[in-house]
Design an enzyme around this catalytic site. Structure first.
Site, PDB file in Angstrom:
ATOM      1  N   GLY B 185     -28.628  48.369 -15.170  1.00 15.05           N
ATOM      2  CA  GLY B 185     -27.926  47.296 -15.868  1.00 15.05           C
ATOM      3  C   GLY B 185     -27.917  47.523 -17.366  1.00 15.05           C
ATOM      4  O   GLY B 185     -27.947  48.666 -17.828  1.00 15.05           O
ATOM      5  N   SER B 186     -27.903  46.434 -18.113  1.00 12.98           N
ATOM      6  CA  SER B 186     -27.780  46.548 -19.564  1.00 12.98           C
ATOM      7  C   SER B 186     -29.144  46.671 -20.235  1.00 12.98           C
ATOM      8  O   SER B 186     -30.150  46.226 -19.685  1.00 12.98           O
ATOM      9  CB  SER B 186     -27.086  45.299 -20.106  1.00 12.98           C
ATOM     10  OG  SER B 186     -27.984  44.207 -20.033  1.00 12.98           O
ATOM     11  N   PRO B 187     -29.168  47.267 -21.448  1.00 15.75           N
ATOM     12  CA  PRO B 187     -30.436  47.367 -22.174  1.00 15.75           C
ATOM     13  C   PRO B 187     -31.075  45.997 -22.438  1.00 15.75           C
ATOM     14  O   PRO B 187     -32.298  45.863 -22.393  1.00 15.75           O
ATOM     15  CB  PRO B 187     -30.042  48.057 -23.488  1.00 15.75           C
ATOM     16  CG  PRO B 187     -28.814  48.820 -23.156  1.00 15.75           C
ATOM     17  CD  PRO B 187     -28.086  48.014 -22.120  1.00 15.75           C
ATOM     18  N   GLY B 190     -32.749  45.060 -19.402  1.00 18.08           N
ATOM     19  CA  GLY B 190     -33.789  46.073 -19.190  1.00 18.08           C
ATOM     20  C   GLY B 190     -35.073  45.697 -19.909  1.00 18.08           C
ATOM     21  O   GLY B 190     -36.176  45.842 -19.376  1.00 18.08           O
ATOM     22  N   GLU B 207     -32.164  52.246 -15.501  1.00 20.18           N
ATOM     23  CA  GLU B 207     -30.924  53.019 -15.621  1.00 20.18           C
ATOM     24  C   GLU B 207     -29.974  52.159 -16.441  1.00 20.18           C
ATOM     25  O   GLU B 207     -29.430  51.172 -15.928  1.00 20.18           O
ATOM     26  CB  GLU B 207     -30.355  53.312 -14.224  1.00 20.18           C
ATOM     27  CG  GLU B 207     -31.244  54.211 -13.374  1.00 20.18           C
ATOM     28  CD  GLU B 207     -30.949  55.703 -13.572  1.00 20.18           C
ATOM     29  OE1 GLU B 207     -29.810  56.041 -13.935  1.00 20.18           O
ATOM     30  OE2 GLU B 207     -31.875  56.513 -13.378  1.00 20.18           O
ATOM     31  N   CYS B 246     -21.334  53.173 -16.282  1.00 18.44           N
ATOM     32  CA  CYS B 246     -22.284  53.642 -17.288  1.00 18.44           C
ATOM     33  C   CYS B 246     -21.988  55.068 -17.720  1.00 18.44           C
ATOM     34  O   CYS B 246     -22.313  55.467 -18.823  1.00 18.44           O
ATOM     35  CB  CYS B 246     -23.712  53.551 -16.749  1.00 18.44           C
ATOM     36  SG  CYS B 246     -23.913  54.328 -15.144  1.00 18.44           S
TER      37      CYS B 246
END
Lengths: 490, 479
Positions: B185-187, B190, B207, B246
């Site tokens: 997913g997104s930072p 994350g 990831e 991504c």
């Protein structure tokens, strides 16, 4: 040349920021990536140890009353070996690894390239303050990173010595030591690192990982746990006892992450085992172990008080079968063995990290596995047995960082085995090539050519293309031919 | 929820998931699930994202089938312990490293490849012998429902569970103790996942994403190579979920004198692949929902950005479609050049010299992939050694995803940890070291009381100086 930063009165967030900025600039300039630089630094480490062994031994004696042999062998000799191995193998480790490619990406070639992560933070522990500070250095340098080391303030003589030696022997524009305690560590943890390696306990590890989460920094946590030793009958009891003693009191007086924490044996065998311990312990440490020069002391009064609390708990103190003597002024506790302390006692619910060895008895040896798996996963687990089936069961059932059969702690010296924990005992591993890998990013590289551009990848999407794609991804040449010939159903 | 997880833990404790036959049966069942439900999968993907069957097969169904088949064929090899060398000093001894399952794992997947990103990690987790809770993204609701309904029909319910729900369910799951968390997913999320994992010392694989650039240096080679370059760029941008991937090409770097050539080639290719205009758009997914649609439209609101559009730009709010759009040199400080685009907008950044790409890329955080279209071997070497990214792919886009022997993961802000092929198995395993020793021979100098002789002995032993040891023992060395 020590940087001005360490000489400042207060090492605060700004100081930490400056340090990271300086190191990042050095890294970006490519200093640490250079093979020659890595070699020079590793050689400098060897020279540093060769030229300062007495000072290192003295600092360890100051901090821990560590016997010279333990310092020379378990800290210095092990490090030197590690360093020499890295010097020998580094070029090979640095080479890209070829990777296989499949029909799906034909024609192509692939490889995995190791590259440094960047600027890494190593926070080490007080019990093997030299080894646990510099062993990570070896991996980090071999992999081409810049490093900040924060040694433990609980072993201050070694921390100062490290700061001095690293500044004198190594490249300060890329490798720095920051001394201090909680405030300095906090300031460092606020910064953005490319990797953090922490050796210590679970409580602080949670703080380190939470701080790393803010910057998405990967971490290696080398923690501990209650490392059990299962002792079966029908073994060479004398050798087994000696090896347990060497791993327990011979390793910083039980203050080691992989020291045997407690023993599990059958009710029938317990008496023999205790007698064997009494005999060997006296041979090793004499009738007055509090005066033996071959035992480290307890590191400080905090830990001394903590250990006494474990020992003096009501339901526990009556279970002492050997030892129990203490000398507060010298921070010494004699090697102590306890038999059948209750499962809910303090001593059975926290990592002992000291010279107290409980023996728990069970009916059959097989019962020990459930006992161990009911608790948190330890860093190491040991078993003494000649029974092949039991060995197999032990290996299969017990989850721990590492296992040793018929010995204790020696797997630490084995560079081909990854050294690290699982679950509460930690995450990540190092030693040997694993150190190099842990401080590297393994970059995947795919080389494609312009030949063989399959139109089936691109729109317009048709049923024919679907059939062909299925065959291609399925990897069967026959399938592809069929699809090309229009024989397969879309 | 807590009951489900307790059941997963109980199941793991019984040891059933450790057996190779269980793992194989689950993987085979997963393959059956995919084979028998292909049409439903295509339908769900069309409903959630407007993906065509070919795109769905290429990026989801086909990838998964390949992954399961590969794993089934390699599983026995991966599960076997690996021997490690032991020095003579330890003789007789045997050392090995044995992979073991971590226990109960949590997998969060993303909405853009709702099948691949859910089931590919699942394949890894099962092959490594774990029990699993899968939490698919609710932003792809048809796919999520499909997984919730269908997985229990094929896989062992006591060991593999799927939980539907949104962010609130995710938050609750993060409060519990897991043996591993795998997040795609997104930072931003994350960070939250890792912070929650820290409380239980749970290892994580993240990831994430980033701005994956494509460096273009092949336009002045041959016309056919230039054409193929254009095809691969278009295929790598709008092919995967209309840029919502991504590893999609985020932006392009090209020399200014070749920019117009590139744009012309791209326009031609886009028209051929997807149609002449937004009304006749085909073979391309749509934007997943209104929120993402609005975000992308907002990227174009900045007048300087809007001015830089050289192709496309039309949007259809009702159908949630944005046509393939090319921008030439939007301002570098605009949002479109600082955020991961994750959509069908392609900025082209021009440079005086293509070698400047390296500094440009390094001025941003590490991307998941760097694509470089070049035949200059020196330039390739420079890109490899002077930039950092999860992966580098030369002269193509996207296909590295199909390579089971290459680790797939990020570095820096694009994440850490990796999977695909054996890396999936490894990421859900603990590599346990095992050292077997014999009782004989005994090395006396290991034990106190310490003497100078013992010290010298051990020093020589640690250097593996066997000759020196012999001399010492024979009395020819003095301690």
């Amino acid at each position: 040349m020590a940087s001005e930063v360490e000489k400042k009165a207060v090492f605060d967030i700004d100081s930490a920021k400056e340090v990271v900025q300086e190191l990042r600039a050095s890294f970006v300039a490519g200093k640490t990536k250079d093979y020659e630089w890595r070699r020079t630094q590793l050689k400098a480490m060897l020279k540093m140890m060769d030229e300062n062994e007495p000072q290192i031994v003295a600092a360890l004696r100051d901090d821990l009353s560590k016997p010279e042999l333990e310092s020379s062998i378990y800290e210095i000799a092990m490090l030197k070996n590690s360093c020499k191995l890295a010097l020998k193998k580094m070029k090979h480790w640095m080479m890209p690894e070829k990777a296989k490619t499949s029909l799906a990406t034909f024609p192509s070639s692939a490889e995995i390239v190791s590259e440094p992560l960047g600027v890494v933070l190593v926070i080490s522990a007080w019990n093997y303050p030299f080894l646990l500070s510099l062993d990570p250095f070896i991996g980090a340098i071999a992999a081409g990173n810049a490093i900040v080391l924060k040694p433990s303030e609980i072993s201050p003589a070694t921390a100062s010595l490290l700061a001095k030696l690293v500044a004198n022997y190594m490249d300060s524009s890329c490798i720095k030591v920051v001394e201090g305690a909680v405030p300095e560590t906090t300031a460092l943890l606020e910064q953005k690192w490319d990797k953090i390696m922490y050796t210590g306990n679970g409580r602080i590890a949670r703080i380190v990982m939470a701080a790393a989460a803010k910057h998405l920094t990967p971490v290696v946590l080398e923690l501990g746990g209650k490392c059990p030793v299962i002792v079966d009958s029908g073994i060479n009891l004398q050798v087994a006892t000696r090896r347990i003693i060497a791993g327990k009191w011979g390793c910083n007086n039980g203050q080691a992450c992989i020291s045997p924490d407690y023993i599990i044996t059958t009710k029938d065998y317990a008496v023999e085992l205790v007698d064997s311990f009494k005999c060997e312990l006296e041979l090793f440490y004499g009738k007055n172990p509090l005066e033996s020069k071959d035992l480290s002391r307890v590191v400080n009064s905090n830990h001394f008080a903590r250990l006494l609390k474990l020992l003096d708990e009501d339901k526990v103190s009556s279970k002492i079968v050997y030892g129990g003597e203490r000398d507060k002024s010298n921070l010494k506790i004699a090697p102590t063995i306890l038999l059948d302390v209750p499962q809910d006692s303090l001593i059975m619910n926290e990592e002992i990290f000291g010279p107290l060895l409980p023996i728990i008895t069970i009916d059959k040896v097989e019962d020990s596995f459930d006992l161990i798996t009911s608790g948190a996963k330890p860093l190491a687990a040991y078993m003494f047995t000649n029974n092949k089936k039991l060995k197999e069961k032990f290996v299969e059932k017990v989850s721990a960082g590492g296992l040793v059969i018929n010995d204790t702690t020696v797997h630490l010296a084995e560079p081909t085995l990854p050294f690290g924990g699982v679950g509460d005992s930690g995450m990540g591993a190092y030693h040997g090539k694993f150190s190099f890998d842990t401080f590297s990013h393994k970059k995947a590289v795919l080389y494609r050519s312009f030949a063989g551009d399959a139109p089936l990848r691109y729109p317009p999407y048709t049923d024919g293309k679907l059939g062909l794609l299925k065959a291609l991804l399925g990897g069967s040449i026959l399938g592809i031919i069929r699809a090309l010939m229009g024989w397969s159903k879309a | 929820m807590e009951k489900s997880i307790a059941e997963l833990r109980e199941t793991f404790k019984t040891g059933g998931t450790k057996s190779i036959s269980w793992r194989k049966s689950q993987l085979k069942a997963l393959l059956q699930l995919i084979n028998q439900n292909e049409d439903s999968i295509f339908k769900a993907l069309d409903q959630d994202l407007g993906k065509s069957p070919v795109e769905s097969y290429r990026d989801e169904v086909g990838v998964l089938k390949k992954s399961v088949t590969y794993t089934l064929s390699c599983l026995e090899k991966w599960v076997a312990p690996k021997k490690a060398e032991v020095p003579l000093l330890f003789f007789p001894a045997k050392a090995e490293v044995m992979p073991q399952p971590l226990g109960v794992v949590l997998i969060f997947s993303s909405w853009n490849f709702p099948f691949t990103l859910a089931l590919d990690p699942l394949i890894g987790a099962i092959s490594a012998g774990n029990t699993v809770l899968l939490k698919p993204s609710d932003l792809a609701p048809a796919c999520m429902s499909f997984l919730v309904e269908t997985i229990p029909k094929y896989l062992d319910n006591k060991a593999v569970k799927v939980l539907a729900g949104g962010a609130d369910i995710g938050e609750r799951l993060l409060q519990l103790k897991w043996d591993k968390i795998f997040f795609t997913g997104s930072p931003r999320v994350g960070r939250l996942v890792m912070a929650a994992a820290a409380k239980h010392l749970t290892p994580v694989t993240l990831e994430l994403g980033g701005k994956s650039p494509a460096i273009v240096d092949t336009l002045s080679t041959t016309p056919s190579k230039a054409k193929v370059t254009a095809k691969r760029i278009v295929g790598g941008k709008w092919g995967p979920c209309t840029g919502q991937a991504c590893i999609a090409i985020d932006y392009v770097l090209v020399e200014e004198k070749l920019a117009s050539t590139l744009i012309e080639l791209l326009k031609k290719t886009i028209k051929r692949f997807y149609g002449e205009n937004i009304k006749s758009l085909k073979n391309i997914s749509r934007i997943v929902n209104k929120h993402q649609f609005q975000r992308l439209v907002n990227l174009l609101k900045d007048p300087d950005v809007a001015d830089s559009i050289v192709y496309g730009g039309s949007v259809d709010e009702e159908k949630l479609v944005i046509e393939p759009t090319i921008l030439l040199d939007p301002p570098l400080d605009s949002e479109i050049m600082s955020e991961e685009i994750f959509g069908p907008l392609l900025p082209i950044i021009t440079l005086k010299n293509v070698e400047e790409s390296i500094d440009f890329i390094n001025s941003k955080s590490n991307p998941l992939v760097i694509y470089a279209f070049t035949e200059d071997e020196t330039f390739k070497k420079r890109i490899l050694s002077e930039t950092s990214s999860g992966t580098v792919t030369f002269n193509d886009s996207m296909v590295q995803f199909l390579c089971d022997s290459l680790p797939f993961g990020g570095v820096g802000q694009s994440g850490f940890g990796r999977y695909h092929g054996k890396y999936s198995f490894d990421t859900f395993s603990h590599e346990k070291s095992i050292l077997h020793r014999g009782f004989y021979p005994e090395i006396e100098p290991r034990y106190p009381p310490w003497t100078d002789f013992k010290l010298l002995f051990l020093k020589l032993a640690y250097q593996f100086d066997y000759f020196g040891l012999i001399l010492l023992l024979l009395g020819f060395k003095r301690s």
